[in-house]
Design an enzyme around this catalytic site. Sequence first.
Site, mmCIF file in Angstrom:
data_model
loop_
_atom_site.group_PDB
_atom_site.id
_atom_site.type_symbol
_atom_site.label_atom_id
_atom_site.label_comp_id
_atom_site.label_asym_id
_atom_site.label_seq_id
_atom_site.Cartn_x
_atom_site.Cartn_y
_atom_site.Cartn_z
ATOM 1 N N VAL A 184 0.702 -1.209 0.024
ATOM 2 C CA VAL A 184 0.009 0.020 -0.022
ATOM 3 C C VAL A 184 0.772 1.427 0.135
ATOM 4 C CG1 VAL A 184 -2.087 -1.079 1.030
ATOM 5 C CG2 VAL A 184 -0.170 -0.138 2.613
ATOM 6 N N SER A 185 2.036 1.128 -0.138
ATOM 7 C CA SER A 185 3.138 2.212 -0.253
ATOM 8 C C SER A 185 2.855 3.194 -1.241
ATOM 9 C CB SER A 185 4.560 1.986 -0.075
ATOM 10 O OG SER A 185 5.286 3.010 -0.551
ATOM 11 N N CYS A 186 3.070 4.539 -0.773
ATOM 12 C CA CYS A 186 2.995 5.517 -2.011
ATOM 13 C C CYS A 186 4.397 6.077 -2.574
ATOM 14 C CB CYS A 186 2.193 6.877 -1.434
ATOM 15 S SG CYS A 186 0.706 6.739 -1.438
ATOM 16 N N ILE A 187 5.418 5.434 -1.865
ATOM 17 C CA ILE A 187 6.577 5.796 -2.589
ATOM 18 C C ILE A 187 7.458 4.513 -3.072
ATOM 19 C CG2 ILE A 187 8.979 6.914 -1.716
ATOM 20 C CD1 ILE A 187 7.165 8.135 0.460
#
Lengths: 179, 102
Positions: free
Chosen positions: B99-102
């Site tokens: 679920v990371s945005c980076i």
Amino acid sequence: MNPTIDKTESIEKVSIPELEKKGRITKVVIIVSKGTLESVYAGLVLANGALMEGIQADMFFTFFGLQAVTKAHADHLHTGTVGNPAFMPAIPTLVAGLPGFEAFASYMMRKEMDKLDMPHVTEFLQMIEAGGGEIYACKLAADMFHLKKEDFVDEVKDIITVGDMYALAEGEGTHFIFI
Amino acid sequence: METMTLSKPIETDANGYLKDPNQWTPELAHEIANSLHITLTDKHFEVLNWLRTKHAEGVALSIRKVGNSGIVDIKQFYQLFPGGPLKNAAKIAGIPKPVSCI
């Protein structure tokens, strides 16, 4: 043969990738025109996030956004504390304008970002380049601020005109994001 | 509930990620990879095993962490798993979509 039919045939011969037919974004060009910490990070997160999803992403830094890709300032960006009512709403503007306040606020914000494992600007640019994203500086703005290729971080591929930037966006399924 | 059409039925979520990482086998990894047009090498498996280990440890996975894993750098990661490296690698590794945005 009827010229109208010829035209139809030629269109059919153009093979549009399946993804584009579905309206899927296949490429983004992100224009960063502001040099505040939050604006620059918005651009970096969007570009890197696109690459992570398999979407091609190029970045175009212009005006104050150029600061973000200079060797001198890339990792020392500040957030604006004056004229930014959403940031620390309890602090009066006059106080927010005191010497050192902006640097302090930026330092605090930087610390919060470190907690979230957010990379510094130069590392973020390296990640974007590693993912195949291309990073460009705006020629007009570079001329205006007297910046040359050697003033920019190595990840800046070139200094280009607005026309060149539009050429980057060629093809179907490209979206522009302006920050 | 979705199932993947592989050599044996495997329960996945709507996006094709395995519901249960314990159902994963290297053979299954090859099958999922083939469906993504990726041919797995030993290097791929080093990354997959690292991802599975970290997931089991409860680490929130990100591209940056894979880049600091000592197995591949970020550029190699993109080359090994084209078209969205973290999500494709997670899918092949039989773990949930990060679920990371980076």
